[in-house]
Design a protein around this motif. Structure first.
Motif, PDB file in Angstrom:
ATOM      1  N   SER A  28       0.835  -1.205   0.000  1.00 17.33           N
ATOM      2  CA  SER A  28       0.000   0.000   0.000  1.00 17.33           C
ATOM      3  C   SER A  28       0.873   1.259   0.000  1.00 17.33           C
ATOM      4  O   SER A  28       1.967   1.284   0.544  1.00 17.33           O
ATOM      5  CB  SER A  28      -0.956  -0.001   1.196  1.00 17.33           C
ATOM      6  N   CYS A  29       0.327   2.308  -0.611  1.00 13.04           N
ATOM      7  CA  CYS A  29       1.069   3.555  -0.790  1.00 13.04           C
ATOM      8  C   CYS A  29       1.291   4.249   0.561  1.00 13.04           C
ATOM      9  O   CYS A  29       0.332   4.451   1.314  1.00 13.04           O
ATOM     10  CB  CYS A  29       0.265   4.444  -1.729  1.00 13.04           C
ATOM     11  N   PRO A  30       2.526   4.641   0.887  1.00 12.77           N
ATOM     12  CA  PRO A  30       2.794   5.276   2.184  1.00 12.77           C
ATOM     13  C   PRO A  30       2.190   6.677   2.300  1.00 12.77           C
ATOM     14  O   PRO A  30       2.018   7.169   3.402  1.00 12.77           O
ATOM     15  CB  PRO A  30       4.330   5.338   2.236  1.00 12.77           C
ATOM     16  N   HIS A  31       1.841   7.299   1.190  1.00 15.51           N
ATOM     17  CA  HIS A  31       1.281   8.658   1.246  1.00 15.51           C
ATOM     18  C   HIS A  31      -0.218   8.636   1.530  1.00 15.51           C
ATOM     19  O   HIS A  31      -0.694   9.276   2.461  1.00 15.51           O
ATOM     20  CB  HIS A  31       1.556   9.404  -0.063  1.00 15.51           C
ATOM     21  N   CYS A  32      -0.967   7.906   0.724  1.00 16.20           N
ATOM     22  CA  CYS A  32      -2.426   7.903   0.895  1.00 16.20           C
ATOM     23  C   CYS A  32      -2.906   6.680   1.665  1.00 16.20           C
ATOM     24  O   CYS A  32      -4.067   6.625   2.084  1.00 16.20           O
ATOM     25  CB  CYS A  32      -3.113   7.977  -0.467  1.00 16.20           C
ATOM     26  N   GLU A  33      -2.011   5.695   1.836  1.00 16.45           N
ATOM     27  CA  GLU A  33      -2.320   4.439   2.532  1.00 16.45           C
ATOM     28  C   GLU A  33      -3.539   3.755   1.926  1.00 16.45           C
ATOM     29  O   GLU A  33      -4.314   3.100   2.623  1.00 16.45           O
ATOM     30  CB  GLU A  33      -2.511   4.688   4.044  1.00 16.45           C
ATOM     31  N   LEU A  50       5.144   4.541  -4.675  1.00 22.34           N
ATOM     32  CA  LEU A  50       3.891   5.269  -4.509  1.00 22.34           C
ATOM     33  C   LEU A  50       2.830   4.688  -5.429  1.00 22.34           C
ATOM     34  O   LEU A  50       3.134   3.995  -6.404  1.00 22.34           O
ATOM     35  CB  LEU A  50       4.093   6.758  -4.851  1.00 22.34           C
ATOM     36  N   CYS A  51       1.581   5.040  -5.151  1.00 21.54           N
ATOM     37  CA  CYS A  51       0.500   4.668  -6.061  1.00 21.54           C
ATOM     38  C   CYS A  51       0.513   5.638  -7.253  1.00 21.54           C
ATOM     39  O   CYS A  51       1.217   6.655  -7.233  1.00 21.54           O
ATOM     40  CB  CYS A  51      -0.840   4.686  -5.344  1.00 21.54           C
ATOM     41  N   GLN A  52      -0.281   5.346  -8.265  1.00 20.82           N
ATOM     42  CA  GLN A  52      -0.295   6.171  -9.475  1.00 20.82           C
ATOM     43  C   GLN A  52      -0.654   7.625  -9.165  1.00 20.82           C
ATOM     44  O   GLN A  52       0.009   8.551  -9.631  1.00 20.82           O
ATOM     45  CB  GLN A  52      -1.300   5.576 -10.467  1.00 20.82           C
ATOM     46  N   THR A  53      -1.694   7.836  -8.351  1.00 22.47           N
ATOM     47  CA  THR A  53      -2.161   9.200  -8.044  1.00 22.47           C
ATOM     48  C   THR A  53      -1.094   9.988  -7.283  1.00 22.47           C
ATOM     49  O   THR A  53      -0.794  11.140  -7.631  1.00 22.47           O
ATOM     50  CB  THR A  53      -3.461   9.148  -7.208  1.00 22.47           C
ATOM     51  N   CYS A  54      -0.508   9.381  -6.267  1.00 23.53           N
ATOM     52  CA  CYS A  54       0.497  10.097  -5.458  1.00 23.53           C
ATOM     53  C   CYS A  54       1.766  10.342  -6.276  1.00 23.53           C
ATOM     54  O   CYS A  54       2.409  11.384  -6.120  1.00 23.53           O
ATOM     55  CB  CYS A  54       0.810   9.317  -4.183  1.00 23.53           C
ATOM     56  N   CYS A  55       2.114   9.400  -7.154  1.00 24.85           N
ATOM     57  CA  CYS A  55       3.292   9.592  -8.010  1.00 24.85           C
ATOM     58  C   CYS A  55       3.060  10.773  -8.955  1.00 24.85           C
ATOM     59  O   CYS A  55       3.937  11.620  -9.130  1.00 24.85           O
ATOM     60  CB  CYS A  55       3.559   8.316  -8.803  1.00 24.85           C
TER      61      CYS A  55
HETATM   62 ZN   LIG Z   1      -0.961   7.074  -2.840  1.00 25.04          ZN
END
Ligand SMILES: [Zn+2]
Ligand SMILES: [Zn+2]
Ligand SMILES: [Zn+2]
Length: 213
Positions: A28-33, A50-55
């Protein structure tokens, strides 16, 4: 050197491990979890996934960074364009223009880290109406390959780097450009825009303008 020899295998282990997910084994993405952490950047200092959105959000002002996607077994080359990034020229804050003029989905940018194909939109807002597309590129420190409807640009950084290497290291334009191609793809499997002759013309114009400054 002796201290390094003692640690040679550890050095090699570290070198090999950066090819994998390292300590970022959590999916799971550390920014948005929330989103699945699949993307990392070769140019940002952090190696976290990161996930696509956070990247995408992390790169709104760094559109020329090189992205990799985790396939499950290895990292493959990806692009911010494939993630949905559209570069809005004339909006330094990264905001979307309400009055875009020209839009290109295959705009080529040659930078110090390689050759990029990007989606680019030019601004038609009142504050930029006096600037033609080539001038909007220049104000963002991208040198346009052509005056009318530019679809290729060279960053000021890549022109400066070539000038320095040419003067100090006697690096030829051919070898410099070839190095950028190999930096973009060292396998020879990826089709990339051919812009060598355009690069030569831009370098001539760039040197002329610098001499006039
Ligand atoms: Zn994310
Ligand atoms: Zn980055
Ligand atoms: Zn605008």
């Amino acid at each position: 050197m002796l201290e390094w020899i003692k640690r040679r295998d550890a050095f090699l282990k570290c070198l090999m491990s950066v090819k994998g997910r390292l300590q970022y084994a959590d999916r799971s993405c550390p920014h948005c979890e929330d989103g699945e952490a699949l993307y990392r950047c070769r140019d940002c200092s952090s190696m976290e996934l990161l996930c696509q959105t956070c990247c995408l959000n992390a790169h709104s002002c760094k559109p020329l960074d090189r992205i990799e996607k985790w396939t499950g077994t290895f990292f493959e080359r990806s692009t911010l364009q494939s993630l949905g990034l559209v570069i809005q020229v004339g909006h330094e804050d990264g905001s979307v223009c309400a009055n875009p003029t020209l839009q290109f989905s295959n705009f080529t940018v040659v930078h110090t880290n390689g050759i990029h194909v990007l989606s680019v939109s030019f601004c038609g807002c009142p504050r930029n109406v006096q600037y033609e597309p080539w001038a909007q590129l220049m104000l963002g420190e991208w040198y346009p390959a052509t005056v009318l409807q530019p679809q290729t640009a060279f960053t000021f950084r890549v022109l400066e780097l070539f000038q320095l290497l040419n003067f100090e290291g006697k690096v030829t334009a051919y070898h410099f450009y070839r190095s950028l191609e190999r930096l973009t793809d060292n396998t020879g499997c990826v089709k990339m825009p051919k812009r060598y002759s355009t690069f030569l013309r831009a370098v001539r114009q760039w040197r002329h303008l610098r001499a006039l400054k």
